[in-house]
Design a protein around this motif. Structure first.
Motif, PDB file in Angstrom:
ATOM      1  N   ASP A 144      17.100  -7.686  10.085  1.00 39.53           N
ATOM      2  CA  ASP A 144      17.976  -7.199   9.332  1.00 39.53           C
ATOM      3  C   ASP A 144      18.574  -7.934   8.069  1.00 39.53           C
ATOM      4  N   THR A 145      18.578  -9.294   8.366  1.00 40.28           N
ATOM      5  CA  THR A 145      19.551 -10.082   7.246  1.00 40.28           C
ATOM      6  C   THR A 145      17.718 -10.751   6.044  1.00 40.28           C
ATOM      7  N   THR A 146      17.005 -10.967   6.651  1.00 38.19           N
ATOM      8  CA  THR A 146      15.609 -10.741   5.399  1.00 38.19           C
ATOM      9  C   THR A 146      15.286  -9.251   4.629  1.00 38.19           C
ATOM     10  N   ALA A 147      15.530  -8.600   4.852  1.00 32.45           N
ATOM     11  CA  ALA A 147      15.256  -7.094   4.890  1.00 32.45           C
ATOM     12  C   ALA A 147      16.177  -6.812   3.742  1.00 32.45           C
ATOM     13  N   ALA A 148      17.677  -7.947   3.353  1.00 31.01           N
ATOM     14  CA  ALA A 148      18.536  -7.498   2.626  1.00 31.01           C
ATOM     15  C   ALA A 148      18.334  -8.614   1.738  1.00 31.01           C
ATOM     16  N   THR A 149      17.637  -9.934   2.135  1.00 31.40           N
ATOM     17  CA  THR A 149      17.788 -10.344   0.739  1.00 31.40           C
ATOM     18  C   THR A 149      16.527 -10.071   0.246  1.00 31.40           C
ATOM     19  N   LEU A 150      15.744  -9.176   0.637  1.00 33.39           N
ATOM     20  CA  LEU A 150      14.688  -9.156  -0.453  1.00 33.39           C
ATOM     21  C   LEU A 150      14.938  -7.560  -0.662  1.00 33.39           C
ATOM     22  N   THR A 151      16.235  -7.083  -0.664  1.00 35.87           N
ATOM     23  CA  THR A 151      16.191  -5.372  -1.139  1.00 35.87           C
ATOM     24  C   THR A 151      17.064  -6.267  -2.453  1.00 35.87           C
ATOM     25  N   PHE A 152      18.219  -6.909  -1.906  1.00 30.83           N
ATOM     26  CA  PHE A 152      18.750  -7.706  -3.497  1.00 30.83           C
ATOM     27  C   PHE A 152      18.650  -8.103  -4.214  1.00 30.83           C
ATOM     28  N   ALA A 153      17.556  -8.941  -4.014  1.00 30.14           N
ATOM     29  CA  ALA A 153      16.185  -9.615  -4.991  1.00 30.14           C
ATOM     30  C   ALA A 153      15.133  -8.567  -5.877  1.00 30.14           C
ATOM     31  N   GLY A 181       0.567  -1.443  -0.046  1.00 30.83           N
ATOM     32  CA  GLY A 181       0.558  -0.251  -0.122  1.00 30.83           C
ATOM     33  C   GLY A 181       0.993   1.324  -0.037  1.00 30.83           C
ATOM     34  N   LEU A 182       2.397   1.327   0.820  1.00 30.31           N
ATOM     35  CA  LEU A 182       2.860   2.601   1.015  1.00 30.31           C
ATOM     36  C   LEU A 182       3.606   2.687  -0.339  1.00 30.31           C
ATOM     37  N   MET A 183       3.653   1.448  -1.171  1.00 32.24           N
ATOM     38  CA  MET A 183       4.500   1.357  -2.631  1.00 32.24           C
ATOM     39  C   MET A 183       3.557   2.367  -3.367  1.00 32.24           C
ATOM     40  N   LYS A 184       2.227   1.562  -3.939  1.00 35.89           N
ATOM     41  CA  LYS A 184       1.036   1.920  -4.238  1.00 35.89           C
ATOM     42  C   LYS A 184       1.537   3.649  -4.298  1.00 35.89           C
ATOM     43  N   GLN A 185       0.905   4.396  -2.619  1.00 36.12           N
ATOM     44  CA  GLN A 185       1.000   4.878  -2.865  1.00 36.12           C
ATOM     45  C   GLN A 185       2.241   6.111  -3.459  1.00 36.12           C
ATOM     46  N   ARG A 186       2.958   5.818  -3.509  1.00 37.65           N
ATOM     47  CA  ARG A 186       4.907   6.291  -3.318  1.00 37.65           C
ATOM     48  C   ARG A 186       4.592   6.632  -5.421  1.00 37.65           C
ATOM     49  N   ILE A 187       4.611   5.819  -5.677  1.00 33.96           N
ATOM     50  CA  ILE A 187       4.553   5.503  -7.227  1.00 33.96           C
ATOM     51  C   ILE A 187       3.644   5.987  -8.083  1.00 33.96           C
ATOM     52  N   CYS A 188       1.815   6.456  -7.375  1.00 26.98           N
ATOM     53  CA  CYS A 188       0.936   7.558  -7.968  1.00 26.98           C
ATOM     54  C   CYS A 188       1.618   8.789  -7.762  1.00 26.98           C
ATOM     55  N   GLU A 189       2.430   9.355  -6.469  1.00 27.88           N
ATOM     56  CA  GLU A 189       2.732  10.522  -6.525  1.00 27.88           C
ATOM     57  C   GLU A 189       3.637  10.873  -7.812  1.00 27.88           C
ATOM     58  N   GLY A 190       4.233   9.643  -7.730  1.00 20.56           N
ATOM     59  CA  GLY A 190       5.487  10.101  -9.249  1.00 20.56           C
ATOM     60  C   GLY A 190       6.524   9.704  -8.786  1.00 20.56           C
ATOM     61  N   TYR A 191       6.931   9.931  -7.875  1.00 22.88           N
ATOM     62  CA  TYR A 191       8.501   9.673  -7.466  1.00 22.88           C
ATOM     63  C   TYR A 191       9.340   8.243  -6.984  1.00 22.88           C
ATOM     64  N   ALA A 192       9.825   7.917  -7.519  1.00 22.23           N
ATOM     65  CA  ALA A 192      10.996   6.372  -6.880  1.00 22.23           C
ATOM     66  C   ALA A 192       9.914   6.663  -5.603  1.00 22.23           C
ATOM     67  N   LEU A 193      11.087   5.117  -4.672  1.00 20.60           N
ATOM     68  CA  LEU A 193      10.752   4.597  -3.252  1.00 20.60           C
ATOM     69  C   LEU A 193      11.900   3.947  -3.731  1.00 20.60           C
ATOM     70  N   ASP A 194      12.375   4.291  -1.830  1.00 20.21           N
ATOM     71  CA  ASP A 194      13.219   3.125  -1.479  1.00 20.21           C
ATOM     72  C   ASP A 194      12.875   2.010  -0.749  1.00 20.21           C
ATOM     73  N   VAL A 195      13.541   1.125  -1.193  1.00 15.51           N
ATOM     74  CA  VAL A 195      12.814  -0.219  -1.103  1.00 15.51           C
ATOM     75  C   VAL A 195      13.365  -1.093  -0.540  1.00 15.51           C
ATOM     76  N   GLN A 196      14.251  -0.703   0.092  1.00 16.76           N
ATOM     77  CA  GLN A 196      15.092  -1.128   1.203  1.00 16.76           C
ATOM     78  C   GLN A 196      14.758  -0.860   2.675  1.00 16.76           C
ATOM     79  N   ASP A 197      13.891   0.872   2.669  1.00 15.90           N
ATOM     80  CA  ASP A 197      13.374   1.229   3.797  1.00 15.90           C
ATOM     81  C   ASP A 197      11.798   0.457   4.475  1.00 15.90           C
ATOM     82  N   VAL A 198      11.270  -0.006   2.856  1.00 16.92           N
ATOM     83  CA  VAL A 198      10.535  -0.435   3.020  1.00 16.92           C
ATOM     84  C   VAL A 198      10.454  -2.222   3.229  1.00 16.92           C
ATOM     85  N   PHE A 199      11.321  -2.387   3.078  1.00 16.83           N
ATOM     86  CA  PHE A 199      11.643  -3.676   3.299  1.00 16.83           C
ATOM     87  C   PHE A 199      12.194  -4.005   4.700  1.00 16.83           C
ATOM     88  N   SER A 200      12.680  -2.663   5.549  1.00 10.87           N
ATOM     89  CA  SER A 200      13.201  -2.918   6.548  1.00 10.87           C
ATOM     90  C   SER A 200      11.664  -2.784   7.527  1.00 10.87           C
TER      91      SER A 200
END
Length: 607
Positions: free
Chosen positions: A381-390, A209-228
């Motif tokens: 931390d480790t799961t967030a890192a795996t998602l980020t690099f995936a 939901g947070l990702m879609k909101q940011r995409i609708c605003e027209g800006y890039a998003l930091d997925v590492q922050d979201v995954f953390s």
């Protein structure tokens, strides 16, 4: 308040150095008092006082070297190649400064590749007179983690470096204490507990939901922050039963790209209340504390010299403790007088959290906090890192992303959350995760300490073994092992999930399983391995059900966190890297991972 570590270190060093000097000075006075007809000139006394400590240090080094040579000969072993700094400074101090700079500003393991090309994949850094062994050999890693497990421990040095953050938790303990921690937490990682996908679903939906909101605003998003945040919320609910709700906080919105209008940054900063800042403060403080202890580990037992005026972890851990204490208090109050006996300690109620479970076994608040923080590092931390690099790898390989979406839509459809059985059957999804863990293992470096002297086999057939002294640090890098072409084939530096499916699996990994150890191995293998696979798999499925494309947006990345231009001349993956991987205890993308995504159309559900 205790003095900073550096003060204690200098005081102990002063006392250690003063005793021989005092002995020389006292001996000269005794000679004079006895009136033996010998008068020791003052210049000789002063010279002896200055010379005694270097002399004793040299004698100690010579004696140690003699003992080690004798032991090595008795074992039919040869010494490990010692790496020297280019400037040949005493104690290899120039090498230490070089490695410290590379750790802060370079690519992970960058200086070690060049060393490995010169001397091989096993060498001794020997900094400030202390042996620091480093290996990427699978047989050595196997010996340390499995076949000679009882001869390698975390060790006193590791404990001193990390105790201010990890306490006496499972990651920082050895022997009976480690077995105690392991036995307390093991029952909580059964299949029934790690397959509670309703927990993942709630937090994944909030994240998307947070990702879609940011995409609708027209800006890039930091997925590492979201995954953390996703993994912090999932881990806190799983462990504490008290979700920090870092995703649902409307005030604690996602960061904007560095080049977004200034009013967006200021509005976000000014709108955050004190209560909403607590999860962010906890997360930031915990990350800074981990970075501080990772630096200590790289400095060896002389690390207090870098903390002369303050303990770099104290302030951060005060923030962490302030956040956790109410949660611990609530858990201890909740348990009342209920105690588990030895017979029923493995029995866990349906609604019982890990903290509830531990609280029935002990009243020690510090032990509870230490154990939770240790598991938090593993679970968050480790799961967030795996998602980020995936996601990074998928953004750089659109063909892989498209193929993975096909598998997801074909197995699960475009809307239904995946089940445990769904995830188990998605072979390509598992291959994508494994390939991510191969190229970007969440714990790129680790260390153990030998208890008794031993030998490591030579990688050259028929070669003499290497001698490993007792009480010596042995660092190993799965980051480098996972990328060696002689172990994985000529395409080892390429992102290719099919290597975990096609004939290369049986050619390389099957006969030599210790070339792939992202979750450690042996008795200390990660208890949460399957929990991590489930959580990463679930989130990737929901992500690719929601978005059809992912594109890296390097322009949104803060300029000072982008890869330096000089990397393009290095070769290997470093030359093509579009983000800046760094590590404290675990790997992360420096400055975040900024992407743009296209929301998926309503595909017809086929599952």
């Amino acid at each position: 308040m205790p003095p900073p570590p550096g003060v204690n270190f200098l005081l102990r060093a002063f006392l250690r150095l003063s005793l021989p000097v005092a002995g020389i000075y006292g001996l000269s006075h005794i000679v004079e008092k006895l009136r033996l007809g010998v008068r020791v000139p003052s210049a000789v006394v002063i010279g002896a006082c200055f010379a005694i400590n270097p002399l004793l240090l040299a004698l100690k080094g010579a004696w140690t070297a003699y003992i080690q040579r004798r032991e090595a000969r008795g074992m039919g072993a040869v010494p490990i190649p010692v790496v020297r700094g280019e400037k040949r400074w005493p104690g290899n101090f120039d090498l230490l400064l070089f490695l410290m700079d590379a750790f802060e500003h370079g690519y992970p393991a960058e200086p070690f590749w060049e060393i490995a090309e010169r001397v091989g994949h096993f060498f001794n850094l020997k900094i400030l007179g202390q042996d620091q062994l480093f290996t990427t050999e699978p047989e050595h890693i196997k010996q340390v983690l499995a076949t000679e497990f009882n001869n390698f421990e975390k060790g006193e040095e590791f404990n001193k470096s990390t105790i201010s953050v990890l306490g006496t938790g499972v990651f920082n303990s050895d022997g009976d204490l480690w077995k105690f921690h392991r036995s307390m937490t093991r029952p909580f990682f059964s299949r029934d507990r790690i397959s509670h996908f309703q927990l993942f679903e709630r937090h994944a939906d909030s994240a998307i939901g947070l990702m879609k909101q940011r995409i609708c605003e027209g800006y890039a998003l930091d997925v590492q922050d979201v995954f953390s945040r996703f993994t912090l919320d999932s881990a806190s609910e799983f462990l504490f039963g008290a979700c920090v709700d870092s995703l649902k906080s409307t005030e604690l919105g996602l960061a904007y790209p560095h080049d977004a209008p200034a009013q967006l940054h200021s509005t976000k900063a000014n709108s955050v209340s004190s209560a909403d800042k607590a999860p962010a403060r906890f997360s930031e403080a915990f990350s800074k504390a981990q970075k501080a202890i990772s630096l200590r580990l790289r400095l060896g037992d002389n690390w207090p010299l870098w903390e002369l005026f303050e303990d770099k972890t104290r302030g951060e851990m005060e923030t962490v403790d302030a956040y956790l204490q109410p949660i611990l208090q609530q858990a201890l109050a909740k348990k009342g007088d209920i105690k588990k006996t030895a017979e029923d300690k493995d029995e866990i109620a349906e609604d019982e959290t890990l903290l509830d479970h531990l609280a029935t076994l002990t009243d020690d608040r510090k032990l509870l906090k230490d154990e939770l923080l240790n598991i938090m590092i593993a679970g968050r931390d480790t799961t967030a890192a795996t998602l980020t690099f995936a996601v990074y790898c998928l953004s750089e390989n659109p063909g892989v992303l498209s193929r993975l979406r096909e598998e997801i839509l074909g197995k699960v459809g475009s809307a239904r959350p995946p089940s445990y059985d769904d995830i188990k059957e998605m072979k390509f999804l598992r291959a994508v995760i494994n390939e991510t863990l191969r190229l970007y293992p969440v714990v790129p470096f680790n260390v153990r300490t030998s208890i008794k002297c031993t030998t490591f086999p030579s990688p050259i057939p028929g070669g003499r073994p290497f001698y490993v002294p007792a009480r010596t640090n042995v660092a190993y890098s799965v980051f480098m092992t996972h990328r060696r072409k002689d172990l994985w084939g000529p395409d080892a530096l390429e992102f290719d999930p099919d290597r975990f499916i096609d004939e290369r699996l049986h050619k390389y990994l099957t006969p030599n399983p210790f070339i792939f150890v992202p979750f450690n191995a042996g008795p200390r293998i990660c208890l949460g391995q399957q929990f991590a696979y489930n959580e990463v798999s679930f989130m990737l499925v929901r992500l690719l059900q929601s978005f059809s494309t992912i594109q890296l947006d390097t322009k949104s990345q803060p300029p000072d966190t982008r890869p330096p231009e000089s990397w393009k001349n290095v070769g290997g993956r470093q030359a093509i890297e579009r983000i800046f991987p760094k590590s404290h205890l675990s790997l992360y993308s420096h400055g975040g991972l900024w992407v743009r995504m296209e929301e998926a159309s309503n595909e017809v559900e086929t599952a």
